[in-house]
Design an enzyme around this catalytic site. Structure first.
Site, mmCIF file in Angstrom:
data_model
loop_
_atom_site.group_PDB
_atom_site.id
_atom_site.type_symbol
_atom_site.label_atom_id
_atom_site.label_comp_id
_atom_site.label_asym_id
_atom_site.label_seq_id
_atom_site.Cartn_x
_atom_site.Cartn_y
_atom_site.Cartn_z
ATOM 1 N N CYS A 82 0.422 13.608 0.368
ATOM 2 C CA CYS A 82 -0.742 13.175 1.141
ATOM 3 C C CYS A 82 -0.823 13.962 2.456
ATOM 4 O O CYS A 82 -1.061 15.159 2.442
ATOM 5 C CB CYS A 82 -0.726 11.663 1.353
ATOM 6 S SG CYS A 82 -2.326 10.998 1.901
ATOM 7 N N HIS A 183 -0.492 9.805 -4.130
ATOM 8 C CA HIS A 183 0.824 9.222 -3.856
ATOM 9 C C HIS A 183 1.575 8.997 -5.164
ATOM 10 O O HIS A 183 1.330 8.009 -5.850
ATOM 11 C CB HIS A 183 0.660 7.882 -3.119
ATOM 12 C CG HIS A 183 0.203 8.025 -1.709
ATOM 13 N ND1 HIS A 183 1.077 8.161 -0.651
ATOM 14 C CD2 HIS A 183 -1.041 8.083 -1.176
ATOM 15 C CE1 HIS A 183 0.393 8.274 0.478
ATOM 16 N NE2 HIS A 183 -0.892 8.237 0.184
ATOM 17 N N GLU A 185 4.507 7.983 -5.514
ATOM 18 C CA GLU A 185 5.320 6.768 -5.388
ATOM 19 C C GLU A 185 4.514 5.504 -5.648
ATOM 20 O O GLU A 185 5.080 4.424 -5.834
ATOM 21 C CB GLU A 185 5.976 6.710 -3.998
ATOM 22 C CG GLU A 185 5.083 6.293 -2.848
ATOM 23 C CD GLU A 185 4.203 7.409 -2.292
ATOM 24 O OE1 GLU A 185 3.556 7.174 -1.257
ATOM 25 O OE2 GLU A 185 4.158 8.512 -2.884
#
Length: 201
Positions: A82, A183, A185
């Site tokens: 990001c 993202h 994650e």
């Protein structure tokens, strides 16, 4: 082969989520802002949430800018997530006059779309060029939260795009430097696969 991954802590970024995801993907995450530890790392993840200018100021105050540039110069695996991808470029409309790391030629612009900003939610990836971390990821949905996007001067750096009323650059690669606008994650199984491939580089 070491499974240790340094996650750079410079006071900004979703560190807990990234650490948990790296561990779930089989890595040994170490969250640190210690320049010496980052300098000694085999693999580095630079996460980021917030403003471009704040990020660069924090990196500078932490003494991390030359360390990150040296890591990349040594051709060690590096993943920017990001805002961590955006600061790889030379400048951003978000923070005029603040130079980025300048690893990649180009700039960061506000997403030119009539759709709601920030762009927040799940979008599919359209692969544009081979990238080891994105192998098999064409059409997979990943999670985005951002108001700005990267405009590489060299379109050959773009490995994936997504549509948001505009072809948003979703991923870039140069050598062993990879940037994800999304993202991983927060991107469920697809994101964990990408992190696993990074860990195994």
């Amino acid at each position: 082969m070491t499974k240790q991954v340094i996650i750079v802590d410079y006071g900004m970024g979703n560190l807990h989520s990234v650490r948990k995801a790296v561990a779930a993907a089989g890595g040994a995450p170490v969250v640190t802002g210690d320049a010496a530890l980052v300098a000694a790392a085999d693999k580095v993840i630079l996460p980021g949430v917030g403003a471009f200018g704040d990020c660069m100021r924090n990196l500078e105050q932490s003494g991390l800018i030359p360390v990150l540039r040296d890591h990349i110069r040594q051709d060690k695996p590096f993943l920017g997530i990001c805002l961590g991808m955006q600061v790889l470029f030379e400048e951003s409309e978000e923070s005029p006059g603040v130079p980025g790391l300048g690893i990649l030629p180009g700039k960061v612009i506000r997403i030119p779309t009539r759709l709601k900003i920030p762009h927040m939610g799940w979008n599919g990836l359209q692969l544009k060029a081979p990238c080891p971390l994105l192998d098999g990821a064409g059409g997979r949905y990943v999670y985005f939260v951002h108001s700005y996007c990267c405009e590489p001067a060299d379109k050959g750096l773009v490995t994936a795009v997504t549509g948001y009323g505009y072809p948003v650059v979703a991923a870039v690669q140069k050598g062993r430097v990879t940037g994800f606008q999304f993202h991983p994650e927060k991107s469920s199984a697809a994101g964990l696969e990408m992190l696993r491939k990074f860990i195994d580089l």
